[in-house]
Write a protein that holds these residues in place. Structure first.
Motif, PDB file in Angstrom:
ATOM      1  N   SER A 235       0.841  -1.189   0.000  1.00  0.00           N
ATOM      2  CA  SER A 235       0.000   0.000   0.000  1.00  0.00           C
ATOM      3  C   SER A 235       0.879   1.242   0.000  1.00  0.00           C
ATOM      4  CB  SER A 235      -0.917   0.009   1.223  1.00  0.00           C
ATOM      5  OG  SER A 235      -0.155   0.225   2.408  1.00  0.00           O
ATOM      6  N   ARG A 236       0.278   2.359  -0.339  1.00  0.00           N
ATOM      7  CA  ARG A 236       1.022   3.621  -0.352  1.00  0.00           C
ATOM      8  C   ARG A 236       1.656   3.892   1.010  1.00  0.00           C
ATOM      9  NH1 ARG A 236      -2.940   8.233  -1.597  1.00  0.00           N
ATOM     10  NH2 ARG A 236      -3.791   7.421   0.342  1.00  0.00           N
ATOM     11  N   GLU A 237       0.901   3.673   2.075  1.00  0.00           N
ATOM     12  CA  GLU A 237       1.421   3.933   3.413  1.00  0.00           C
ATOM     13  C   GLU A 237       2.575   2.999   3.744  1.00  0.00           C
ATOM     14  OE1 GLU A 237      -1.751   3.442   2.674  1.00  0.00           O
ATOM     15  OE2 GLU A 237      -2.559   5.470   2.900  1.00  0.00           O
ATOM     16  N   GLN A 238       2.455   1.724   3.381  1.00  0.00           N
ATOM     17  CA  GLN A 238       3.509   0.762   3.684  1.00  0.00           C
ATOM     18  C   GLN A 238       4.813   1.124   2.983  1.00  0.00           C
ATOM     19  OE1 GLN A 238       1.401  -2.741   2.382  1.00  0.00           O
ATOM     20  NE2 GLN A 238       0.844  -3.359   4.445  1.00  0.00           N
ATOM     21  N   VAL A 239       4.717   1.481   1.710  1.00  0.00           N
ATOM     22  CA  VAL A 239       5.925   1.742   0.929  1.00  0.00           C
ATOM     23  C   VAL A 239       6.567   3.068   1.320  1.00  0.00           C
ATOM     24  CG1 VAL A 239       6.815   2.174  -1.400  1.00  0.00           C
ATOM     25  CG2 VAL A 239       5.187   0.308  -1.001  1.00  0.00           C
ATOM     26  N   HIS A 245      12.926  -2.414   1.255  1.00  0.00           N
ATOM     27  CA  HIS A 245      13.996  -2.763   0.320  1.00  0.00           C
ATOM     28  C   HIS A 245      14.947  -1.581   0.187  1.00  0.00           C
ATOM     29  CE1 HIS A 245      16.034  -4.017  -3.421  1.00  0.00           C
ATOM     30  NE2 HIS A 245      15.640  -5.233  -3.099  1.00  0.00           N
ATOM     31  N   SER A 246      16.240  -1.860   0.078  1.00  0.00           N
ATOM     32  CA  SER A 246      17.235  -0.791   0.034  1.00  0.00           C
ATOM     33  C   SER A 246      17.034   0.127  -1.171  1.00  0.00           C
ATOM     34  CB  SER A 246      18.644  -1.397   0.002  1.00  0.00           C
ATOM     35  OG  SER A 246      18.817  -2.224  -1.146  1.00  0.00           O
ATOM     36  N   TYR A 247      16.581  -0.428  -2.304  1.00  0.00           N
ATOM     37  CA  TYR A 247      16.376   0.406  -3.483  1.00  0.00           C
ATOM     38  C   TYR A 247      15.214   1.371  -3.252  1.00  0.00           C
ATOM     39  CZ  TYR A 247      15.429   1.886  -8.244  1.00  0.00           C
ATOM     40  OH  TYR A 247      15.206   2.648  -9.356  1.00  0.00           O
ATOM     41  N   THR A 248      14.142   0.903  -2.623  1.00  0.00           N
ATOM     42  CA  THR A 248      13.021   1.803  -2.308  1.00  0.00           C
ATOM     43  C   THR A 248      13.481   2.927  -1.398  1.00  0.00           C
ATOM     44  OG1 THR A 248      11.553  -0.120  -2.410  1.00  0.00           O
ATOM     45  CG2 THR A 248      10.657   1.882  -1.444  1.00  0.00           C
ATOM     46  N   ALA A 249      14.287   2.588  -0.407  1.00  0.00           N
ATOM     47  CA  ALA A 249      14.800   3.613   0.506  1.00  0.00           C
ATOM     48  C   ALA A 249      15.639   4.640  -0.243  1.00  0.00           C
ATOM     49  CB  ALA A 249      15.620   2.954   1.615  1.00  0.00           C
ATOM     50  N   ARG A 250      16.465   4.188  -1.206  1.00  0.00           N
ATOM     51  CA  ARG A 250      17.287   5.128  -1.974  1.00  0.00           C
ATOM     52  C   ARG A 250      16.416   6.020  -2.856  1.00  0.00           C
ATOM     53  NH1 ARG A 250      20.717   0.558  -2.748  1.00  0.00           N
ATOM     54  NH2 ARG A 250      20.080   0.374  -4.940  1.00  0.00           N
ATOM     55  N   LEU A 251      15.347   5.449  -3.431  1.00  0.00           N
ATOM     56  CA  LEU A 251      14.427   6.273  -4.228  1.00  0.00           C
ATOM     57  C   LEU A 251      13.818   7.381  -3.370  1.00  0.00           C
ATOM     58  CD1 LEU A 251      12.296   3.884  -6.495  1.00  0.00           C
ATOM     59  CD2 LEU A 251      14.009   5.534  -7.220  1.00  0.00           C
ATOM     60  N   ARG A 261      16.030  24.020   5.438  1.00  0.00           N
ATOM     61  CA  ARG A 261      16.204  23.682   6.858  1.00  0.00           C
ATOM     62  C   ARG A 261      15.983  22.202   7.121  1.00  0.00           C
ATOM     63  NH1 ARG A 261      11.947  28.051   8.931  1.00  0.00           N
ATOM     64  NH2 ARG A 261      10.926  27.101   7.121  1.00  0.00           N
ATOM     65  N   GLN A 262      15.290  21.526   6.183  1.00  0.00           N
ATOM     66  CA  GLN A 262      15.029  20.104   6.356  1.00  0.00           C
ATOM     67  C   GLN A 262      16.002  19.228   5.571  1.00  0.00           C
ATOM     68  OE1 GLN A 262      10.939  19.143   5.576  1.00  0.00           O
ATOM     69  NE2 GLN A 262      10.142  20.885   6.736  1.00  0.00           N
ATOM     70  N   ARG A 263      16.868  19.864   4.805  1.00  0.00           N
ATOM     71  CA  ARG A 263      17.809  19.080   4.021  1.00  0.00           C
ATOM     72  C   ARG A 263      18.873  18.469   4.931  1.00  0.00           C
ATOM     73  NH1 ARG A 263      18.678  23.547  -0.789  1.00  0.00           N
ATOM     74  NH2 ARG A 263      16.557  23.455  -1.623  1.00  0.00           N
ATOM     75  N   ARG A 264      19.384  17.358   4.487  1.00  0.00           N
ATOM     76  CA  ARG A 264      20.434  16.682   5.255  1.00  0.00           C
ATOM     77  C   ARG A 264      21.432  16.066   4.267  1.00  0.00           C
ATOM     78  NH1 ARG A 264      15.886  13.728   4.972  1.00  0.00           N
ATOM     79  NH2 ARG A 264      16.028  11.538   4.321  1.00  0.00           N
ATOM     80  N   ASP A 265      22.624  15.895   4.761  1.00  0.00           N
ATOM     81  CA  ASP A 265      23.648  15.285   3.918  1.00  0.00           C
ATOM     82  C   ASP A 265      23.299  13.828   3.668  1.00  0.00           C
ATOM     83  OD1 ASP A 265      25.096  17.630   3.795  1.00  0.00           O
ATOM     84  OD2 ASP A 265      26.265  17.164   5.598  1.00  0.00           O
ATOM     85  N   ARG A 266      23.413  13.429   2.419  1.00  0.00           N
ATOM     86  CA  ARG A 266      23.114  12.058   2.045  1.00  0.00           C
ATOM     87  C   ARG A 266      24.351  11.430   1.436  1.00  0.00           C
ATOM     88  NH1 ARG A 266      17.663  13.861  -1.194  1.00  0.00           N
ATOM     89  NH2 ARG A 266      16.336  14.262   0.602  1.00  0.00           N
ATOM     90  N   PRO A 267      24.617  10.179   1.747  1.00  0.00           N
ATOM     91  CA  PRO A 267      25.783   9.525   1.142  1.00  0.00           C
ATOM     92  C   PRO A 267      25.602   9.383  -0.358  1.00  0.00           C
ATOM     93  CG  PRO A 267      24.409   7.922   2.302  1.00  0.00           C
ATOM     94  CD  PRO A 267      23.867   9.283   2.647  1.00  0.00           C
ATOM     95  N   LEU A 268      26.658   9.691  -1.095  1.00  0.00           N
ATOM     96  CA  LEU A 268      26.598   9.579  -2.544  1.00  0.00           C
ATOM     97  C   LEU A 268      26.701   8.121  -2.967  1.00  0.00           C
ATOM     98  CD1 LEU A 268      28.931  12.536  -3.618  1.00  0.00           C
ATOM     99  CD2 LEU A 268      26.434  12.490  -3.619  1.00  0.00           C
ATOM    100  N   LEU A 269      25.924   7.755  -3.980  1.00  0.00           N
ATOM    101  CA  LEU A 269      26.012   6.416  -4.532  1.00  0.00           C
ATOM    102  C   LEU A 269      27.219   6.341  -5.453  1.00  0.00           C
ATOM    103  CD1 LEU A 269      22.261   5.740  -5.408  1.00  0.00           C
ATOM    104  CD2 LEU A 269      23.527   5.002  -3.400  1.00  0.00           C
TER     105      LEU A 269
END
Length: 301
Positions: A235-239, A245-251, A261-269
Motif C-alpha cells: 500500500s502507499r502507506e507501507q511503501v 527494500h534498500s532500493y526503495t529507501a534510496r528512491l 532547513r530540512q535538508r540533510r547530507d546524504r551519502p553519494l552512490l
C-alpha cells in the motif's frame, strides 16, 4: 479475504529484446501483480527499469515471452488481433508526450472520435455529440473540436488524450508518465481531473511515474521496479512510511526537499550503474518475494 477477481492480473510475465552481438535486454523479469476494480496501482522506478514495457505487456502492445495477462479472469495473452479487439475497449492508455500521441494533421475532434468509429459505436453527428460531451468532461470547450494539436497548450493536449482514452468507456486507464512533461500547476490540474474521473466512473489506473510526490498523492498501492523486476509491493502507506527494500529507501532519499532547513547530507552512490543487457543464454537472478506484513511484499536481498 477478498474473493472478487481483480480487473487485471499479471502472472510471471517476462520480456526480452535482442541487441547487437546476440545479447539480450531483460526488460521485464517474472513480474506478478494485480489491479483491483477502482484502484490506482503506481509503478515507480528509475528510467529504464521496465515500467513502460510492463504497461505495454498488460495492454498487449507487446507480447510477453512468458507469463500470462488476465483481464477479468480471461487469459488474453495469446489472443490474436481479431480476438483481442473487443477487450481493447476495457483497457486504454495515455502516453507521456501528448503532442507525439496526436497526429498533427488531424483535428482533435476527429482523433477523439476515431475509437468510436473503429469499434462501430458511433459515427457522424452521434460521434460528434459524444466527443463534445467528452471534451466538456475533461474541461475543454466544444468549440475546440476543430482545432489542430499545435493550437493547444501541453496540458490541454493531455486532456485531449484523456478524452480519447475515455471514448470507449474503459475500466482501466494506463497513464504512462502522463503528467511528467507538464508544468507543476498543470500537473495538479490533470491529476485532479483523473481523480474526479475515477470517482465518477469507477476507473482503475495503472499509473507509471518516477515522481514519488505525484505517486504519493494519487496511488492506492505502489510497485517498485528495479532492473525489470518488482522489488517491493504494498500500500502507499507501507511503501512510503516503512520501505523495506534498500532500493526503495534510496528512491525516497533522492526526492528533492524544497525547505533548506530540512535538508540533510546524504551519502553519494558510487560504482557502475547495473545494466539490463546480458549475453544470450544468461540473465539476472530472479528475486524471491517475501510478505513482511499483510499485503506488503519485499524482495529478499
Amino acid at each position: 479475504m477478498n474473493t472478487v477477481e481483480p480487473l487485471v492480473r499479471v502472472e510471471g510475465v517476462s520480456k526480452q529484446f535482442p541487441t547487437d552481438g546476440h545479447a539480450r535486454v531483460h526488460a521485464v523479469m517474472k513480474v506478478s501483480l494485480h489491479i483491483d476494480h477502482g484502484e490506482t496501482l503506481a509503478v515507480v522506478g528509475e528510467s529504464g527499469c521496465g515500467k513502460s514495457t510492463l504497461a505495454n505487456l498488460i495492454i498487449r502492445l507487446h507480447d510477453p515471452d512468458e507469463g500470462r495477462v488476465l483481464l477479468k479472469g480471461l487469459d488474453i495473452t495469446d489472443l490474436g488481433p481479431r480476438e483481442i479487439r473487443p477487450h481493447r475497449k476495457t483497457m486504454q492508455i495515455v502516453f507521456q508526450d501528448p503532442f507525439a500521441s496526436l497526429d498533427p494533421r488531424v483535428r482533435v475532434g476527429t482523433a477523439v472520435a476515431e475509437p468510436l468509429r473503429v469499434h462501430g459505436i458511433a459515427t457522424g453527428e452521434a460521434a460528434k455529440e459524444r466527443v463534445g460531451n467528452l471534451f466538456e468532461l475533461v474541461g475543454l470547450e466544444q468549440s475546440m473540436l476543430r482545432n489542430f494539436p499545435h493550437q493547444f497548450s501541453g496540458g490541454q493536449r493531455q486532456r485531449v488524450c484523456i478524452a480519447r482514452a475515455l471514448a470507449l468507456n474503459p475500466e482501466l486507464v494506463i497513464a504512462d508518465e502522463a503528467v511528467s512533461a507538464l508544468d507543476v500547476s498543470v500537473q495538479a490540474q490533470v491529476m485532479n481531473l483523473m481523480l474526479e474521473l475515477q470517482q465518477e466512473r469507477g476507473l482503475s489506473y495503472l499509473f507509471i511515474s518516477h515522481d514519488l510526490a505525484v505517486v504519493e498523492r494519487i496511488a492506492h498501492r505502489v510497485a517498485v521496479m528495479y532492473l525489470g523486476q518488482v522489488v517491493e509491493l504494498g500500500s502507499r502507506e507501507q511503501v512510503f512510511t516503512n520501505p523495506r527494500h534498500s532500493y526503495t529507501a534510496r528512491l525516497l532519499e533522492a526526492v528533492p526537499i524544497a525547505d533548506p532547513r530540512q535538508r540533510r547530507d546524504r551519502p553519494l552512490l558510487t560504482g557502475e550503474i547495473p545494466s539490463p543487457v546480458w549475453p544470450a543464454g544468461t540473465g539476472p537472478e530472479v528475486v524471491t518475494m517475501v510478505e513482511v506484513e499483510p499485503g506488503h511484499l519485499v524482495a529478499e536481498e
